[in-house]
Design an enzyme around this catalytic site. Structure first.
Site, PDB file in Angstrom:
ATOM      1  N   SER A  11       0.741  -1.393  -0.264  1.00 56.95           N
ATOM      2  CA  SER A  11      -0.094  -0.267   0.187  1.00 56.95           C
ATOM      3  C   SER A  11       1.034   1.170   0.409  1.00 56.95           C
ATOM      4  O   SER A  11       2.250   1.680   1.039  1.00 56.95           O
ATOM      5  CB  SER A  11      -1.026   0.173   1.188  1.00 56.95           C
ATOM      6  OG  SER A  11      -1.764  -0.790   1.295  1.00 56.95           O
ATOM      7  N   HIS A  31      -3.756   0.800  -4.482  1.00 57.50           N
ATOM      8  CA  HIS A  31      -2.816  -0.091  -5.100  1.00 57.50           C
ATOM      9  C   HIS A  31      -3.522  -0.569  -6.306  1.00 57.50           C
ATOM     10  O   HIS A  31      -4.497  -0.716  -6.708  1.00 57.50           O
ATOM     11  CB  HIS A  31      -3.874  -1.687  -4.272  1.00 57.50           C
ATOM     12  CG  HIS A  31      -2.532  -2.074  -3.134  1.00 57.50           C
ATOM     13  ND1 HIS A  31      -1.169  -2.893  -2.980  1.00 57.50           N
ATOM     14  CD2 HIS A  31      -3.205  -2.116  -1.799  1.00 57.50           C
ATOM     15  CE1 HIS A  31      -1.606  -2.917  -1.723  1.00 57.50           C
ATOM     16  NE2 HIS A  31      -2.269  -2.360  -1.011  1.00 57.50           N
ATOM     17  N   HIS A  58      -5.342  -9.307  -1.364  1.00 57.85           N
ATOM     18  CA  HIS A  58      -5.671  -9.484  -0.001  1.00 57.85           C
ATOM     19  C   HIS A  58      -6.405 -10.451  -0.001  1.00 57.85           C
ATOM     20  O   HIS A  58      -7.869 -10.995  -0.629  1.00 57.85           O
ATOM     21  CB  HIS A  58      -5.917  -8.250   0.883  1.00 57.85           C
ATOM     22  CG  HIS A  58      -4.953  -7.782   0.988  1.00 57.85           C
ATOM     23  ND1 HIS A  58      -5.254  -6.354  -0.052  1.00 57.85           N
ATOM     24  CD2 HIS A  58      -3.700  -7.640   1.944  1.00 57.85           C
ATOM     25  CE1 HIS A  58      -4.122  -5.651   0.022  1.00 57.85           C
ATOM     26  NE2 HIS A  58      -3.574  -5.930   0.818  1.00 57.85           N
ATOM     27  N   TYR A  76      -8.562 -10.640   2.201  1.00 59.38           N
ATOM     28  CA  TYR A  76     -10.214 -10.259   2.841  1.00 59.38           C
ATOM     29  C   TYR A  76     -10.791  -9.678   1.352  1.00 59.38           C
ATOM     30  O   TYR A  76     -11.957  -8.792   1.760  1.00 59.38           O
ATOM     31  CB  TYR A  76      -9.615  -9.145   4.194  1.00 59.38           C
ATOM     32  CG  TYR A  76      -9.081  -7.990   3.093  1.00 59.38           C
ATOM     33  CD1 TYR A  76      -9.469  -6.276   2.293  1.00 59.38           C
ATOM     34  CD2 TYR A  76      -7.838  -7.499   3.553  1.00 59.38           C
ATOM     35  CE1 TYR A  76      -8.782  -5.714   1.773  1.00 59.38           C
ATOM     36  CE2 TYR A  76      -6.879  -6.625   3.160  1.00 59.38           C
ATOM     37  CZ  TYR A  76      -7.761  -5.582   2.109  1.00 59.38           C
ATOM     38  OH  TYR A  76      -7.030  -4.189   2.082  1.00 59.38           O
ATOM     39  N   GLU A  77     -10.140  -9.414   0.640  1.00 58.52           N
ATOM     40  CA  GLU A  77     -10.873  -9.316  -0.895  1.00 58.52           C
ATOM     41  C   GLU A  77     -12.028 -10.074  -1.229  1.00 58.52           C
ATOM     42  O   GLU A  77     -12.485 -10.080  -2.171  1.00 58.52           O
ATOM     43  CB  GLU A  77      -9.558  -8.484  -1.958  1.00 58.52           C
ATOM     44  CG  GLU A  77      -9.449  -7.119  -1.677  1.00 58.52           C
ATOM     45  CD  GLU A  77      -8.082  -6.893  -2.489  1.00 58.52           C
ATOM     46  OE1 GLU A  77      -8.857  -6.216  -4.155  1.00 58.52           O
ATOM     47  OE2 GLU A  77      -7.235  -7.197  -2.348  1.00 58.52           O
ATOM     48  N   ALA A  95       2.549  -1.816   4.384  1.00 57.39           N
ATOM     49  CA  ALA A  95       2.012  -1.461   5.494  1.00 57.39           C
ATOM     50  C   ALA A  95       1.875  -2.075   6.580  1.00 57.39           C
ATOM     51  O   ALA A  95       0.280  -3.170   6.348  1.00 57.39           O
ATOM     52  CB  ALA A  95       0.649  -0.532   4.915  1.00 57.39           C
ATOM     53  N   MET A 135      -1.992  -7.083   7.316  1.00 54.33           N
ATOM     54  CA  MET A 135      -2.908  -7.820   6.216  1.00 54.33           C
ATOM     55  C   MET A 135      -2.759  -8.580   5.450  1.00 54.33           C
ATOM     56  O   MET A 135      -3.897  -9.305   4.398  1.00 54.33           O
ATOM     57  CB  MET A 135      -4.900  -7.383   6.352  1.00 54.33           C
ATOM     58  CG  MET A 135      -5.311  -6.568   7.672  1.00 54.33           C
ATOM     59  SD  MET A 135      -6.376  -5.431   6.831  1.00 54.33           S
ATOM     60  CE  MET A 135      -6.530  -4.033   8.383  1.00 54.33           C
ATOM     61  N   SER A 136      -1.652  -8.575   4.811  1.00 56.71           N
ATOM     62  CA  SER A 136      -0.825  -9.781   3.896  1.00 56.71           C
ATOM     63  C   SER A 136       0.295 -10.485   4.203  1.00 56.71           C
ATOM     64  O   SER A 136       0.241 -10.964   5.341  1.00 56.71           O
ATOM     65  CB  SER A 136      -0.906  -8.459   3.301  1.00 56.71           C
ATOM     66  OG  SER A 136       0.722  -7.685   3.206  1.00 56.71           O
ATOM     67  N   ASN A 168       1.455   4.190  10.791  1.00 51.19           N
ATOM     68  CA  ASN A 168       0.607   4.040  12.303  1.00 51.19           C
ATOM     69  C   ASN A 168       0.803   3.265  13.204  1.00 51.19           C
ATOM     70  O   ASN A 168       1.355   1.380  13.429  1.00 51.19           O
ATOM     71  CB  ASN A 168      -0.697   3.571  11.745  1.00 51.19           C
ATOM     72  CG  ASN A 168      -1.373   2.615  11.536  1.00 51.19           C
ATOM     73  OD1 ASN A 168      -0.974   1.339   9.949  1.00 51.19           O
ATOM     74  ND2 ASN A 168      -1.870   1.523  12.675  1.00 51.19           N
ATOM     75  N   HIS A 222      -7.291   4.524   6.485  1.00 53.52           N
ATOM     76  CA  HIS A 222      -6.507   3.763   5.666  1.00 53.52           C
ATOM     77  C   HIS A 222      -6.370   5.039   5.525  1.00 53.52           C
ATOM     78  O   HIS A 222      -4.788   5.165   4.509  1.00 53.52           O
ATOM     79  CB  HIS A 222      -7.400   3.219   4.385  1.00 53.52           C
ATOM     80  CG  HIS A 222      -6.702   2.876   3.215  1.00 53.52           C
ATOM     81  ND1 HIS A 222      -5.796   2.045   3.331  1.00 53.52           N
ATOM     82  CD2 HIS A 222      -6.871   3.169   1.668  1.00 53.52           C
ATOM     83  CE1 HIS A 222      -5.344   1.801   2.121  1.00 53.52           C
ATOM     84  NE2 HIS A 222      -5.978   2.238   1.382  1.00 53.52           N
TER      85      HIS A 222
HETATM   86  N1  HPA Z   1      -3.601  -3.097  11.355  1.00 53.14           N
HETATM   87  C1  HPA Z   1      -3.631  -4.289  10.666  1.00 53.14           C
HETATM   88  N2  HPA Z   1      -3.362  -3.611   9.373  1.00 53.14           N
HETATM   89  C2  HPA Z   1      -2.559  -2.340   9.040  1.00 53.14           C
HETATM   90  C3  HPA Z   1      -2.039  -1.738   9.706  1.00 53.14           C
HETATM   91  C4  HPA Z   1      -3.077  -1.774  11.018  1.00 53.14           C
HETATM   92  O1  HPA Z   1      -3.093  -1.006  11.814  1.00 53.14           O
HETATM   93  N3  HPA Z   1      -1.900  -0.242   9.583  1.00 53.14           N
HETATM   94  C5  HPA Z   1      -1.119  -1.071   8.252  1.00 53.14           C
HETATM   95  N4  HPA Z   1      -2.185  -1.968   7.530  1.00 53.14           N
END
Ligand code: HPA
Length: 283
Positions: free
Chosen positions: A38, A71, A93, A95-96, A123, A221-222, A245, A257
């Site tokens: 990302s 993306h 991903h 989750y998609e 990310a 998540m990847s 973050n 996001h």
């Molecule tokens: N959690 C899960 N996936 C993420 C995060 C997070 O804080 N930041 C970027 N992808």
């Protein structure tokens, strides 16, 4: 494994990509592959501007396409410091709604294009002590907490063994190289364990406390399914997280996001610089 993402489909997608990326016959496209997460796709633009070639995922047979903002979906092949490289600008991903086998389809295509060393980036939220948004973290190991695995189903021995070993999933040899390159360039690199969750909701503060107890330093998540498939294929893997973050309950603000994309953009230059330095080292 679903028959729509088996060995024949991988070969068909690779043959199509080889032609579009300018490789002759069944010549390898590159021995080094990169997956850009990302907001981290800039490196692919640099490679393309320097004489590289690109092909859209949507044009390729059997290739999954991402619905996530930030993306892109392209394979880009070219040279960095004389070394040939093929990059995935964007990924899909679990989750998609894609199966884990569909998620790793592009990694199998990269292998069919000749890739034997794979740099995987993402990310991620940070939960390691002292981590701040904007840190880069060398992934030393992972926790696959998605409840899924891309190798579920009949094993195709053309990809690899039924029970692949993951004790050096993020190759120690490549991690040493990465630390050396980062040190020479005065780029600070955290190190730690990446926890891969299904998503797409961010974690609760209680889940982040759990992950900390489990020994995680970053959460996302990847990545974990791709790394499992790459190890199955016998590739050496290097992983780098961009801590976009602080994780839920540690961050003083709500997770979004937008924050992920903003931080990825802010750190983009340093991150891209490191990746561009690493590519010839991996060749
Ligand atoms: N959690 C899960 N996936 C993420 C995060 C997070 O804080 N930041 C970027 N992808």
């Amino acid at each position: 494994m679903s028959s729509t993402v088996g060995h024949p489909q991988v070969q068909a997608a690779a043959a199509f990509a080889r032609e579009r990326l300018g490789a002759r016959g069944d010549e390898e496209v590159a021995a080094v592959g990169v997956v850009l997460g990302s907001g981290l796709g800039h490196v692919a633009d640099v490679v393309e501007e320097n004489g590289g070639k690109a092909v859209e995922y949507s044009a390729m047979p059997h290739f999954p396409t991402s619905s996530v903002e930030g993306h892109k979906g392209r394979l880009v092949a070219g040279r960095v410091g004389g070394a040939r490289v093929v990059l995935m600008q964007g990924r899909v991903h679990r989750y998609e709604g894609y199966s884990a086998a569909q998620v790793v389809f592009p990694v199998r295509v990269l292998h069919a294009l000749g890739v034997r060393r794979l740099l995987v980036t993402n990310a991620a939220g940070g939960l390691g002590d002292g981590f701040v948004a904007g840190d880069l973290m060398l992934i030393e190991d992972h926790l696959n907490l998605t409840g899924d695995n891309p190798l579920v189903g009949a094993n195709d021995a053309r990809f690899g063994a039924r029970f692949p070993d993951l004790s050096d999933a993020y190759a120690a040899r490549l991690r040493e190289l990465a630390v050396k390159v980062a040190t020479e360039r005065s780029i600070a690199l955290r190190r730690g364990v990446y926890a891969g969750l299904l998503g797409p909701s961010y974690e609760t503060p209680a889940e982040i406390r759990m992950l900390k107890t489990l020994g995680a330093h970053a959460v996302g998540m990847s990545t974990v399914h791709e790394v499992i498939a790459a190890n199955h294929l016998g590739m050496e893997v290097l992983g780098i997280s961009c801590i976009t973050n602080l994780a839920a309950g540690i961050s003083p603000v709500k997770l979004s996001h937008d924050e992920v994309k903003e931080t990825a953009t802010r750190v983009g230059q340093v991150f891209s610089g490191l990746v561009l330095q690493l590519i010839p080292t991996l060749a």
